[in-house]
Design a protein around this motif. Structure first.
Motif, PDB file in Angstrom:
ATOM      1  N   THR A  29     -13.104   7.844   1.826  1.00 47.63           N
ATOM      2  CA  THR A  29     -13.783   7.277   3.003  1.00 47.63           C
ATOM      3  C   THR A  29     -13.368   5.814   3.240  1.00 47.63           C
ATOM      4  O   THR A  29     -13.108   5.386   4.378  1.00 47.63           O
ATOM      5  N   ALA A  30     -13.297   5.057   2.147  1.00 46.42           N
ATOM      6  CA  ALA A  30     -12.887   3.652   2.272  1.00 46.42           C
ATOM      7  C   ALA A  30     -11.445   3.547   2.736  1.00 46.42           C
ATOM      8  O   ALA A  30     -11.106   2.690   3.580  1.00 46.42           O
ATOM      9  N   ALA A  31     -10.572   4.404   2.211  1.00 50.04           N
ATOM     10  CA  ALA A  31      -9.159   4.365   2.622  1.00 50.04           C
ATOM     11  C   ALA A  31      -9.010   4.744   4.085  1.00 50.04           C
ATOM     12  O   ALA A  31      -8.192   4.147   4.820  1.00 50.04           O
ATOM     13  N   GLU A  32      -9.788   5.708   4.515  1.00 50.84           N
ATOM     14  CA  GLU A  32      -9.728   6.097   5.934  1.00 50.84           C
ATOM     15  C   GLU A  32     -10.216   4.950   6.838  1.00 50.84           C
ATOM     16  O   GLU A  32      -9.662   4.736   7.940  1.00 50.84           O
ATOM     17  N   ALA A  33     -11.229   4.230   6.349  1.00 52.13           N
ATOM     18  CA  ALA A  33     -11.716   3.074   7.144  1.00 52.13           C
ATOM     19  C   ALA A  33     -10.648   1.996   7.217  1.00 52.13           C
ATOM     20  O   ALA A  33     -10.431   1.377   8.286  1.00 52.13           O
ATOM     21  N   ARG A  34      -9.978   1.716   6.139  1.00 55.02           N
ATOM     22  CA  ARG A  34      -8.916   0.716   6.149  1.00 55.02           C
ATOM     23  C   ARG A  34      -7.770   1.168   7.053  1.00 55.02           C
ATOM     24  O   ARG A  34      -7.157   0.348   7.761  1.00 55.02           O
ATOM     25  N   GLU A  79      -8.044   3.111   9.630  1.00 53.77           N
ATOM     26  CA  GLU A  79      -8.477   2.967  11.034  1.00 53.77           C
ATOM     27  C   GLU A  79      -8.402   1.499  11.482  1.00 53.77           C
ATOM     28  O   GLU A  79      -7.971   1.197  12.620  1.00 53.77           O
ATOM     29  N   ARG A  80      -8.801   0.586  10.619  1.00 52.16           N
ATOM     30  CA  ARG A  80      -8.730  -0.848  10.960  1.00 52.16           C
ATOM     31  C   ARG A  80      -7.288  -1.311  11.110  1.00 52.16           C
ATOM     32  O   ARG A  80      -6.940  -2.079  12.028  1.00 52.16           O
ATOM     33  N   ALA A  81      -6.411  -0.773  10.217  1.00 52.09           N
ATOM     34  CA  ALA A  81      -4.989  -1.159  10.318  1.00 52.09           C
ATOM     35  C   ALA A  81      -4.376  -0.614  11.592  1.00 52.09           C
ATOM     36  O   ALA A  81      -3.562  -1.314  12.253  1.00 52.09           O
ATOM     37  N   GLY A 138       1.072  -2.755   7.481  1.00 49.82           N
ATOM     38  CA  GLY A 138      -0.332  -2.564   7.059  1.00 49.82           C
ATOM     39  C   GLY A 138      -0.844  -1.189   7.421  1.00 49.82           C
ATOM     40  O   GLY A 138      -1.605  -0.568   6.651  1.00 49.82           O
ATOM     41  N   ALA A 139      -0.475  -0.684   8.596  1.00 45.29           N
ATOM     42  CA  ALA A 139      -0.921   0.655   9.013  1.00 45.29           C
ATOM     43  C   ALA A 139      -0.329   1.716   8.101  1.00 45.29           C
ATOM     44  O   ALA A 139      -1.024   2.684   7.699  1.00 45.29           O
ATOM     45  N   HIS A 140       0.956   1.555   7.750  1.00 41.35           N
ATOM     46  CA  HIS A 140       1.579   2.526   6.833  1.00 41.35           C
ATOM     47  C   HIS A 140       0.911   2.520   5.445  1.00 41.35           C
ATOM     48  O   HIS A 140       0.678   3.571   4.848  1.00 41.35           O
ATOM     49  N   VAL A 141       0.614   1.331   4.969  1.00 38.60           N
ATOM     50  CA  VAL A 141      -0.038   1.224   3.643  1.00 38.60           C
ATOM     51  C   VAL A 141      -1.416   1.887   3.670  1.00 38.60           C
ATOM     52  O   VAL A 141      -1.821   2.602   2.744  1.00 38.60           O
ATOM     53  N   ALA A 142      -2.141   1.643   4.762  1.00 41.99           N
ATOM     54  CA  ALA A 142      -3.478   2.240   4.862  1.00 41.99           C
ATOM     55  C   ALA A 142      -3.394   3.764   4.902  1.00 41.99           C
ATOM     56  O   ALA A 142      -4.206   4.471   4.273  1.00 41.99           O
ATOM     57  N   HIS A 143      -2.411   4.265   5.627  1.00 41.00           N
ATOM     58  CA  HIS A 143      -2.238   5.726   5.680  1.00 41.00           C
ATOM     59  C   HIS A 143      -1.863   6.283   4.316  1.00 41.00           C
ATOM     60  O   HIS A 143      -2.355   7.360   3.910  1.00 41.00           O
TER      61      HIS A 143
END
Length: 411
Positions: A173-178, A180-182, A209-214
């Motif tokens: 859940t936390a990774a998905e939130a990050r 989404e923010r990225a 940042g978006a790639h890392v979050a994904h």
């Protein structure tokens, strides 16, 4: 001219002292003492007179007549008796003989009964040496404790894996939130770059940042799958541990049963017979140790099939036991077997083969004593020879309705 010569056939006696010489007609002579001749004269039977002969003949005829009348009366009495009564000497007392054996192998430590002793159901008969069974019982108890500890550890591992899974779900859940923010930050930077409000470097950082979050979301989800597999393995191990506990508990119950089997109790009340167990002997499972004779005995009388025409359940019977021939035992017919004894033998007759010779068959009839106390008083047991006399003209009595009620009614 022919003359007649007369020969004196009478013997001539010549006296010579204390003896006489007797000359016979053929010239032979014999000497006999006067005492012998006197004794012959004295012992000679008196001639039977003609008057005594009819008297003797009359007495003989009278004796023959009395014998004939007695025989006729006896025959008539026997015939009348045979119309009302049926009996047989092919009858014996039967009863339940319960064998007593050991359920476990072991050495006999104590024997508490003697031959022909009367025991009650539940009385202690014999004991086996228990140390071996105590050791097995202790080992089974230890195995149960070990299995329970293992099962508890497996259950704790399942709980830990489930908690780890919940933590993994939170990480996803936390990774998905990050992520989404990225993704949102990337969209803002992309909208500012054409307006020269954001540099290309900022855009590159937003894309990275978006790639890392994904990637974090993907990794968290992979960890979730791994945790779920760990939970499945922990649950399988827990079930195996529970099965181990059940098996250990079953072995413990068996060990306790085997320990209890070292004490051999009487299954029924009765008299001890055929006791073959002694202290110190090693007995095997199922080995006969003694037998118990049930006091509830009955008579099995094998009547000829020609005697069963008027025989019915409930008819009164008088039983005479060979060991107590001066006593009479009241009884009644309980039931009649459906089939001859030969039909249920080890080798039943095959009348359809070979030459046929008709033989009168015998049918077993069960006769029950009316007085159980009389059985115990006289010590009646299986195998004793008896002679039952059935009153076939007596219908089943009111007191015999219990026995008669077991006979199924015809449809």
């Amino acid at each position: 001219m022919t003359g007649t010569v007369q020969v004196d056939s009478a013997p001539r006696v010549k006296s010579n002292g204390d003896a006489r010489r007797i000359e016979l007609h053929d010239g032979h002579a014999a000497e006999r003492s006067i005492a012998e001749m006197s004794e012959e004269h004295v012992q000679a039977p008196a001639p039977v007179t003609s008057a005594a002969r009819p008297r003797r003949r009359l007495l003989a005829w009278a004796f023959a007549g009395v014998a004939a009348i007695a025989a006729s009366a006896g025959g008539v009495a026997y015939y009348i008796h045979s119309l009302a009564f049926e009996s047989t000497d092919d009858a014996f007392i039967e009863g339940h003989i319960v064998p007593v054996s050991s359920r476990v192998p072991g050495h006999v430590a104590r024997v508490h009964v003697a031959d022909n002793q009367l025991v009650k159901a539940g009385d202690l008969l014999a004991e086996l040496d228990p140390p071996d069974f105590d050791t097995r019982l202790a080992a089974a108890e230890a195995a149960v404790r070990t299995a329970q500890a293992t099962s508890q550890a497996r259950a704790t591992a399942v709980l830990a894996a489930q908690a780890d899974l919940e933590q993994g779900k939170a990480d996803v859940t936390a990774a998905e939130a990050r992520e989404e923010r990225a993704n949102g930050h990337l969209k803002r930077i992309q909208s500012l770059v054409p307006l020269h409000a954001a540099s290309q470097e900022s855009l590159d950082e937003a894309i990275a940042g978006a790639h890392v979050a994904h990637a974090d979301v993907t990794a968290a989800r992979e960890r979730i799958h791994a945790k779920q597999s760990a939970i499945a393995q922990a649950e399988a191990a827990g079930k195996a541990a529970e099965s181990g506990v059940s098996q250990a508990e079953a072995e413990l119950r068996q060990a306790r049963l085997n320990r209890s089997y070292t004490k051999i109790y009487a299954p029924i009340s009765g008299h001890i017979a055929r006791k073959s167990v002694e202290v110190g002997a090693f007995v095997q499972v199922g080995q006969p140790l003694m037998a118990l004779v049930d006091p509830d005995v009955w008579v099995v009388a094998n009547f000829k099939e020609t005697q069963l025409a008027k025989m019915r359940p409930g008819q009164p019977v008088v039983v005479t036991v060979d060991t107590h021939s001066d006593s009479k035992f009241p009884a009644h017919i309980d039931s009649i077997q459906r089939g001859s004894g030969a039909k249920f033998s080890l080798l039943p007759p095959e009348n359809a083969t070979g030459n046929y010779v008709k033989v009168v068959q015998r049918v077993p009839v069960k006769i029950v004593f009316d007085d159980p106390k009389q059985i115990e008083r006289y010590g009646l047991g299986p195998g004793m020879s008896v002679v039952p006399v059935v009153n076939v003209q007596e219908p089943r009595g009111d007191s015999m309705r219990v026995a008669a009620s077991r006979v199924p009614a015809s449809r």
